[in-house]
Design a protein around this motif. Structure first.
Motif, PDB file in Angstrom:
ATOM      1  N   THR A  21     -18.987 -43.903   2.872  1.00  0.00           N
ATOM      2  CA  THR A  21     -17.610 -44.401   2.808  1.00  0.00           C
ATOM      3  C   THR A  21     -16.993 -44.481   4.207  1.00  0.00           C
ATOM      4  N   PHE A  22     -17.456 -43.610   5.110  1.00  0.00           N
ATOM      5  CA  PHE A  22     -16.822 -43.499   6.434  1.00  0.00           C
ATOM      6  C   PHE A  22     -17.598 -44.203   7.541  1.00  0.00           C
ATOM      7  N   SER A  23     -18.890 -44.443   7.306  1.00  0.00           N
ATOM      8  CA  SER A  23     -19.739 -44.894   8.410  1.00  0.00           C
ATOM      9  C   SER A  23     -19.267 -46.220   9.025  1.00  0.00           C
ATOM     10  N   GLN A  24     -18.713 -47.110   8.195  1.00  0.00           N
ATOM     11  CA  GLN A  24     -18.275 -48.418   8.716  1.00  0.00           C
ATOM     12  C   GLN A  24     -16.766 -48.468   8.962  1.00  0.00           C
ATOM     13  N   MET A  25     -16.104 -47.334   8.807  1.00  0.00           N
ATOM     14  CA  MET A  25     -14.629 -47.341   8.912  1.00  0.00           C
ATOM     15  C   MET A  25     -14.177 -47.579  10.364  1.00  0.00           C
ATOM     16  N   ALA A  29      -8.370 -46.465  11.470  1.00  0.00           N
ATOM     17  CA  ALA A  29      -8.243 -45.937  10.103  1.00  0.00           C
ATOM     18  C   ALA A  29      -8.685 -44.478  10.077  1.00  0.00           C
ATOM     19  N   CYS A  30      -9.759 -44.179  10.807  1.00  0.00           N
ATOM     20  CA  CYS A  30     -10.242 -42.785  10.856  1.00  0.00           C
ATOM     21  C   CYS A  30      -9.174 -41.879  11.450  1.00  0.00           C
ATOM     22  N   GLN A  31      -8.523 -42.357  12.524  1.00  0.00           N
ATOM     23  CA  GLN A  31      -7.505 -41.530  13.185  1.00  0.00           C
ATOM     24  C   GLN A  31      -6.417 -41.144  12.185  1.00  0.00           C
ATOM     25  N   GLU A  32      -5.957 -42.135  11.421  1.00  0.00           N
ATOM     26  CA  GLU A  32      -4.888 -41.858  10.440  1.00  0.00           C
ATOM     27  C   GLU A  32      -5.354 -40.862   9.384  1.00  0.00           C
ATOM     28  N   ARG A  33      -6.585 -41.028   8.959  1.00  0.00           N
ATOM     29  CA  ARG A  33      -7.084 -40.143   7.887  1.00  0.00           C
ATOM     30  C   ARG A  33      -7.307 -38.729   8.403  1.00  0.00           C
ATOM     31  N   ILE A  34      -7.705 -38.596   9.669  1.00  0.00           N
ATOM     32  CA  ILE A  34      -7.881 -37.254  10.255  1.00  0.00           C
ATOM     33  C   ILE A  34      -6.527 -36.546  10.312  1.00  0.00           C
ATOM     34  N   VAL A  35      -5.520 -37.276  10.789  1.00  0.00           N
ATOM     35  CA  VAL A  35      -4.181 -36.685  10.915  1.00  0.00           C
ATOM     36  C   VAL A  35      -3.671 -36.256   9.532  1.00  0.00           C
ATOM     37  N   ALA A  36      -3.870 -37.114   8.538  1.00  0.00           N
ATOM     38  CA  ALA A  36      -3.392 -36.805   7.179  1.00  0.00           C
ATOM     39  C   ALA A  36      -4.137 -35.593   6.606  1.00  0.00           C
ATOM     40  N   ALA A  37      -5.448 -35.543   6.808  1.00  0.00           N
ATOM     41  CA  ALA A  37      -6.240 -34.429   6.259  1.00  0.00           C
ATOM     42  C   ALA A  37      -5.860 -33.123   6.952  1.00  0.00           C
TER      43      ALA A  37
END
Ligand code: 13P
Ligand code: SF4
Length: 376
Positions: A21-25, A29-37
């Motif tokens: 799910t993350f390999s092609q992200m 988008a990853c930055q936002e998801r890291i901050v949210a997590a």
């Protein structure tokens, strides 16, 4: 006994989110998801970041540092999850020094250290056996392992009265070692061992090189008897790229410039440098220098680029020592995709990429690490 990852929480019953799910992200988008997590996990999570880590990862670290500082941070952390943005041996140290219920995670398990791989337990045990044909190593040799080594080598040192060192405490640890026994077997980094011994006044001909691919390390009994430090023939593939010629060229162009290097560089590079020290020391020394100073820095590229940007507004020029790119490619495997993946799994109550050291090995490794923390 340490509890296995699958027993951490009832939510573990559900399968983890796969990396696909993350390999092609996209990075953004990853930055936002890291901050949210991170926000969701709050104080249950601490992210530790080594100074060689890439910018798009280290910006999420709660603490950054060199190996010594990060080991202390791992030992003192109260967080349930310690996510180590570094390399494998660092996540192992975090597991060894943290409490049994804490979980150490390396976002990409293939992030190893090529220098650490140059020494294995089998080869160190063989060296110890071979040394026994000349002397009694348990009476006369302190084994010292650089922290850049696998946990079983730290355990070997724990078992044989030895100790761990980092680039920022190596001379102090050698002092401790010589207070125990007359000789030292230093592995895996010959450069850190040689430079530290030299700074303590040990003549170069009393530091011999143990070639682990040769019987008796390629040494004669006479050379072993005369040696104060037996240096393992290991090195860092990144730091070996820096050459005396780079420093000579810099000095010719910038006679007032200053040179600072990491002790994993060759002896010749260290000798030609104005300052030699760990990553934390390099940062501090440049931070404390006068505006207008021009620096040549012999260490990993991510850190040097960050220093160049940070100190430019103060009128300091920070220049990388090599003309070719010298990055720690294994450290760079920790990318925003892997970080987002492990954090979102934690939010979902699942643990992926846990790094664990078997309990008996951990106990002995803790002994050698604790000796280091007490002696530094
Ligand atoms: P320090 O950050 O402890 O100086 O070590 C450098 C290094 O090579 C980490 O692997
Ligand atoms: Fe290992 Fe060298 Fe990378 Fe440090 S810079 S982690 S010693 S390969």
């Amino acid at each position: 006994m340490r509890s296995p990852a699958m027993q951490v929480s009832p939510a573990m019953q559900v399968s983890p989110i796969t990396f696909d799910t993350f390999s092609q992200m996209q990075d953004d988008a990853c930055q936002e998801r890291i901050v949210a997590a991170k926000a969701k996990l709050g104080k249950r999570l601490v992210i530790l970041g080594h100074h060689y880590q890439r910018d798009d990862v280290i910006r999420h670290a709660d603490f950054t540092g060199d190996s010594l500082k990060l080991s202390r941070q791992a030992a003192d952390s109260e967080a349930e999850y310690i996510v180590f943005c570094g390399v494998h041996f660092m996540a192992e140290v975090a597991d060894i020094l943290s409490r049994p219920e804490q979980i150490s995670i390396l976002p990409d398990l293939s992030a190893g250290c090529s220098m650490a791989d140059m020494a294995s337990l089998a080869k160190v045990e063989r060296a110890w056996r071979e040394l026994k044909t000349v002397l009694d190593p348990d009476q006369s040799v302190t084994p010292v392992t650089y922290i850049n080594s696998a946990a079983d080598l730290k355990a070997f040192c724990g078992e044989h009265g030895g100790i761990v060192c980092t680039s920022s405490n190596a001379t102090r640890i050698l002092d401790w070692s010589f207070a125990q026994r007359e000789k030292v077997l230093f592995f895996p980094d010959q450069n850190l061992g040689r430079w530290s011994g030299f700074k303590m006044g040990i003549p170069l001909d009393e530091m011999v090189l143990w070639d682990y691919d040769q019987p008796m390390g390629g040494l004669t009994p006479e050379q072993i008897r005369k040696a104060r430090i037996i240096l393992w023939k290991g090195l860092c593939s990144v730091h070996q790229m820096f050459q005396p010629q780079h420093i000579e060229n810099f000095r010719a162009q910038h006679p007032d410039g200053l040179v600072i290097s990491h002790p994993e560089c060759s002896f010749e590079v260290c000798q030609l440098s104005d300052y030699v020290g760990s990553t934390e020391y390099i940062i501090k020394t440049i931070a404390e220098s006068k505006p207008g100073t021009h620096w040549l820095v012999g260490t990993e590229l991510n850190l040097v680029n960050r220093l160049a940007n940070r100190f430019k507004p103060e009128g300091k020029t920070v220049q990388f020592m090599s003309s070719t790119v010298c990055m720690c490619s294994t450290m760079a495997r920790i990318d925003p995709q892997h970080l987002a993946w492990v954090l979102e799994n934690l939010v979902a109550g699942k643990v992926v990429n846990r790094t664990t050291v078997p309990p008996q090995e951990a106990e002995l490794a803790r002994l050698s690490l604790q000796r280091m923390l007490d002696a530094s």
